[in-house]
Write a protein that holds these residues in place. Structure first.
Motif, PDB file in Angstrom:
ATOM      1  N   PRO A   1      -2.664   1.471   2.897  1.00  0.00           N
ATOM      2  CA  PRO A   1      -2.093   1.490   1.553  1.00  0.00           C
ATOM      3  C   PRO A   1      -0.566   1.512   1.587  1.00  0.00           C
ATOM      4  N   PRO A   2       0.070   1.016   0.528  1.00  0.00           N
ATOM      5  CA  PRO A   2       1.526   1.073   0.456  1.00  0.00           C
ATOM      6  C   PRO A   2       2.001   2.515   0.274  1.00  0.00           C
TER       7      PRO A   2
ATOM      8  N   LEU B   1     -10.666   1.550 -12.589  1.00  0.00           N
ATOM      9  CA  LEU B   1     -10.936   0.962 -11.279  1.00  0.00           C
ATOM     10  C   LEU B   1      -9.891   1.444 -10.289  1.00  0.00           C
ATOM     11  N   GLN B   2     -10.348   1.835  -9.115  1.00  0.00           N
ATOM     12  CA  GLN B   2      -9.457   2.221  -8.033  1.00  0.00           C
ATOM     13  C   GLN B   2      -9.253   1.008  -7.139  1.00  0.00           C
ATOM     14  N   LEU B   3      -8.007   0.627  -6.914  1.00  0.00           N
ATOM     15  CA  LEU B   3      -7.673  -0.543  -6.101  1.00  0.00           C
ATOM     16  C   LEU B   3      -7.085  -0.076  -4.782  1.00  0.00           C
ATOM     17  N   ARG B   4      -7.800  -0.338  -3.696  1.00  0.00           N
ATOM     18  CA  ARG B   4      -7.312  -0.021  -2.357  1.00  0.00           C
ATOM     19  C   ARG B   4      -6.849  -1.316  -1.717  1.00  0.00           C
ATOM     20  N   ALA B   5      -5.572  -1.608  -1.938  1.00  0.00           N
ATOM     21  CA  ALA B   5      -4.990  -2.854  -1.438  1.00  0.00           C
ATOM     22  C   ALA B   5      -4.140  -2.565  -0.218  1.00  0.00           C
ATOM     23  N   ASP B   6      -4.107  -3.508   0.701  1.00  0.00           N
ATOM     24  CA  ASP B   6      -3.289  -3.388   1.898  1.00  0.00           C
ATOM     25  C   ASP B   6      -1.815  -3.506   1.519  1.00  0.00           C
ATOM     26  N   ALA B   7      -0.955  -2.809   2.251  1.00  0.00           N
ATOM     27  CA  ALA B   7       0.478  -2.828   1.977  1.00  0.00           C
ATOM     28  C   ALA B   7       1.086  -4.207   2.199  1.00  0.00           C
ATOM     29  N   GLU B   8       0.458  -5.041   3.029  1.00  0.00           N
ATOM     30  CA  GLU B   8       0.987  -6.365   3.332  1.00  0.00           C
ATOM     31  C   GLU B   8       0.473  -7.446   2.380  1.00  0.00           C
ATOM     32  N   LEU B   9      -0.284  -7.067   1.352  1.00  0.00           N
ATOM     33  CA  LEU B   9      -0.767  -8.023   0.365  1.00  0.00           C
ATOM     34  C   LEU B   9       0.420  -8.531  -0.451  1.00  0.00           C
ATOM     35  N   GLU B  10       0.504  -9.839  -0.627  1.00  0.00           N
ATOM     36  CA  GLU B  10       1.617 -10.424  -1.379  1.00  0.00           C
ATOM     37  C   GLU B  10       1.533 -10.015  -2.852  1.00  0.00           C
ATOM     38  N   ALA B  11       2.702  -9.844  -3.462  1.00  0.00           N
ATOM     39  CA  ALA B  11       2.767  -9.411  -4.860  1.00  0.00           C
ATOM     40  C   ALA B  11       2.147 -10.450  -5.793  1.00  0.00           C
TER      41      ALA B  11
ATOM     42  N   GLU C   1      -6.015   1.784 -10.975  1.00  0.00           N
ATOM     43  CA  GLU C   1      -5.185   2.729 -10.235  1.00  0.00           C
ATOM     44  C   GLU C   1      -5.029   2.232  -8.803  1.00  0.00           C
ATOM     45  N   LEU C   2      -3.793   2.102  -8.364  1.00  0.00           N
ATOM     46  CA  LEU C   2      -3.500   1.653  -7.002  1.00  0.00           C
ATOM     47  C   LEU C   2      -3.413   2.864  -6.091  1.00  0.00           C
ATOM     48  N   VAL C   3      -4.150   2.838  -4.998  1.00  0.00           N
ATOM     49  CA  VAL C   3      -4.122   3.910  -4.031  1.00  0.00           C
ATOM     50  C   VAL C   3      -2.908   3.715  -3.137  1.00  0.00           C
ATOM     51  N   VAL C   4      -2.078   4.768  -3.018  1.00  0.00           N
ATOM     52  CA  VAL C   4      -0.891   4.722  -2.185  1.00  0.00           C
ATOM     53  C   VAL C   4      -0.903   5.918  -1.236  1.00  0.00           C
ATOM     54  N   SER C   5      -0.178   5.799  -0.136  1.00  0.00           N
ATOM     55  CA  SER C   5      -0.015   6.943   0.767  1.00  0.00           C
ATOM     56  C   SER C   5       1.337   7.592   0.477  1.00  0.00           C
ATOM     57  N   PRO C   6       1.403   8.921   0.535  1.00  0.00           N
ATOM     58  CA  PRO C   6       2.662   9.601   0.216  1.00  0.00           C
ATOM     59  C   PRO C   6       3.725   9.339   1.287  1.00  0.00           C
TER      60      PRO C   6
END
Length: 127
Positions: free
Chosen positions: A45-46, A92-102, A121-126
């Motif tokens: 996650p980003p 909806l919870q969205l677990r997208a990779d940090a390298e996914l293009e905008a 909701e986008l899942v992010v890491s602190p």
């Protein structure tokens, strides 16, 4: 001669009831627990400074190439499955990779809106 019975040794406590209780507890916890489905693929996650709890009921996974996965379905089948489970107030919870293009993420948000999700909701890491 002494013909009296020799003193009997007291019987040791049986541990069988304790073993029964342990197995009953094990069965109880296995029956009442909820096993989580493993992630379909690795997602990094980003990072963000925001730390708010998530309220989502469903989780959509997106890898860095844009591949979608939801509830065992992948690609367009995942989107159609999402449309089936969406409701008016669904989150909806969205677990997208940090390298996914905008641009890919923005296009996906449009598809999710068309599927009936008003809040994602986008899942992010602190940080």
């Amino acid at each position: 001669m002494d013909f009296t019975d020799a003193p009997r040794r007291p019987r040791a406590e049986s541990i069988v009831p304790m073993i029964n209780v342990v197995f009953l507890l094990l069965i109880f916890f296995l029956m009442t627990s909820r096993l989580a489905q493993p992630d379909p693929f690795e997602v990094t996650p980003p990072e963000a400074a925001l730390d708010t709890p998530l309220e989502a009921q469903a989780t959509l996974y997106v890898d860095k190439s844009g591949k979608l996965s939801f509830d065992g379905f992948e690609g367009d089948a995942a989107l159609s499955r999402l449309a089936d489970v969406s409701s008016q107030d669904a989150v909806l919870q969205l677990r997208a990779d940090a390298e996914l293009e905008a641009a890919a993420a923005a296009g996906l948000l449009g598809q999710l809106s068309a599927a009936g999700f008003a809040r994602v909701e986008l899942v992010v890491s602190p940080r």
